[in-house]
Design a protein around this motif. Structure first.
Motif, PDB file in Angstrom:
ATOM      1  N   PRO A   1       0.796  -1.400  -0.094  1.00  0.00           N
ATOM      2  CA  PRO A   1       0.076  -0.026  -0.146  1.00  0.00           C
ATOM      3  C   PRO A   1       0.780   1.452  -0.040  1.00  0.00           C
ATOM      4  N   ALA A   2       1.956   1.245   0.643  1.00  0.00           N
ATOM      5  CA  ALA A   2       2.926   2.447   0.683  1.00  0.00           C
ATOM      6  C   ALA A   2       3.598   2.602  -0.603  1.00  0.00           C
ATOM      7  N   GLY A   3       3.725   1.376  -1.291  1.00  0.00           N
ATOM      8  CA  GLY A   3       4.385   1.533  -2.686  1.00  0.00           C
ATOM      9  C   GLY A   3       3.217   2.204  -3.719  1.00  0.00           C
TER      10      GLY A   3
ATOM     11  N   PHE B   1      -0.030  -6.573  -5.737  1.00  0.00           N
ATOM     12  CA  PHE B   1       0.318  -7.190  -4.483  1.00  0.00           C
ATOM     13  C   PHE B   1      -0.701  -6.850  -3.521  1.00  0.00           C
ATOM     14  N   THR B   2      -1.095  -5.628  -3.380  1.00  0.00           N
ATOM     15  CA  THR B   2      -2.248  -5.329  -2.501  1.00  0.00           C
ATOM     16  C   THR B   2      -3.514  -5.989  -2.722  1.00  0.00           C
ATOM     17  N   GLY B   3      -3.779  -6.131  -4.112  1.00  0.00           N
ATOM     18  CA  GLY B   3      -4.950  -7.005  -4.302  1.00  0.00           C
ATOM     19  C   GLY B   3      -4.860  -8.707  -3.840  1.00  0.00           C
ATOM     20  N   ILE B   4      -3.805  -9.064  -4.204  1.00  0.00           N
ATOM     21  CA  ILE B   4      -3.383 -10.365  -3.649  1.00  0.00           C
ATOM     22  C   ILE B   4      -3.536 -10.388  -2.035  1.00  0.00           C
ATOM     23  N   GLY B   5      -2.947  -9.443  -1.303  1.00  0.00           N
ATOM     24  CA  GLY B   5      -3.061  -9.354   0.142  1.00  0.00           C
ATOM     25  C   GLY B   5      -4.581  -9.197   0.545  1.00  0.00           C
ATOM     26  N   VAL B   6      -5.134  -8.424  -0.047  1.00  0.00           N
ATOM     27  CA  VAL B   6      -6.532  -8.477   0.422  1.00  0.00           C
ATOM     28  C   VAL B   6      -7.451  -9.735   0.134  1.00  0.00           C
ATOM     29  N   LEU B   7      -7.084 -10.323  -0.780  1.00  0.00           N
ATOM     30  CA  LEU B   7      -7.754 -11.761  -1.324  1.00  0.00           C
ATOM     31  C   LEU B   7      -7.338 -12.779  -0.355  1.00  0.00           C
ATOM     32  N   ILE B   8      -6.043 -12.717   0.373  1.00  0.00           N
ATOM     33  CA  ILE B   8      -5.533 -13.645   1.326  1.00  0.00           C
ATOM     34  C   ILE B   8      -6.324 -13.408   2.577  1.00  0.00           C
ATOM     35  N   VAL B   9      -6.567 -12.233   3.084  1.00  0.00           N
ATOM     36  CA  VAL B   9      -7.026 -11.711   4.287  1.00  0.00           C
ATOM     37  C   VAL B   9      -8.432 -11.990   4.301  1.00  0.00           C
ATOM     38  N   LEU B  10      -9.498 -11.803   3.181  1.00  0.00           N
ATOM     39  CA  LEU B  10     -10.539 -12.343   3.033  1.00  0.00           C
ATOM     40  C   LEU B  10     -10.836 -13.715   3.053  1.00  0.00           C
ATOM     41  N   ALA B  11      -9.896 -14.520   2.478  1.00  0.00           N
ATOM     42  CA  ALA B  11     -10.012 -16.255   2.335  1.00  0.00           C
ATOM     43  C   ALA B  11      -9.649 -16.493   3.825  1.00  0.00           C
TER      44      ALA B  11
END
Length: 139
Positions: free
Chosen positions: A77-79, A110-120
């Motif tokens: 997110p900072a990126g 990578f932010t989108g992948i991180g959000v999907l991992i947290v949701l899963a």
């Protein structure tokens, strides 16, 4: 008779060729015409050595683009924020900031992948706890 172990005297007249001081001895090479006889002075038509010409500074946003690219892998997110600022600065001067673009898009991915991992992860535990509650109520 002279002492062979005695160092030579630099200002003695024993080895003098008879030429006045400041004039070259006969047989010594002369500098080409147009060149100065004094050491350390440049030849006519040339400037004295000075500072080298200044280098061109990096385009604005280049360093932030590099930082944004690195942050895409560390803190995505900072990126996104840093890369967007780098692209904005580079756009003002017309510089094509490739690392800023890569940092921006990789940070988004990578932010989108991180959000999907947290949701899963959350969904897995909600379903797991719900299944455990249903199983406990069946007894």
């Amino acid at each position: 008779m002279t002492d062979p172990y005695q160092p030579p005297q630099p200002y003695s007249n024993s080895g003098s060729s008879g030429t006045p001081a400041g004039e070259p001895r006969p047989g010594t090479p002369q500098p080409p015409p147009g060149y100065s006889q004094q050491p350390g002075t440049p030849p006519p038509g040339y400037q004295a050595a000075g500072y080298p010409p200044p280098y061109a500074p990096d385009p604005p946003g280049k360093t932030m683009g590099i930082i944004g690219f690195v942050l895409a892998f560390v803190l995505a997110p900072a990126g996104i924020i840093v890369s967007a600022m780098a692209l904005s600065e580079s756009k003002k001067v017309g510089y094509d900031n490739v690392l800023g673009k890569w940092g921006f898009w990789l940070s988004i991915v990578f932010t989108g992948i991180g959000v999907l991992i947290v949701l899963a992860y959350v969904l897995f535990f909600v379903l797991f706890i719900g299944a455990m509650g249903a199983a406990a109520g069946a007894y």
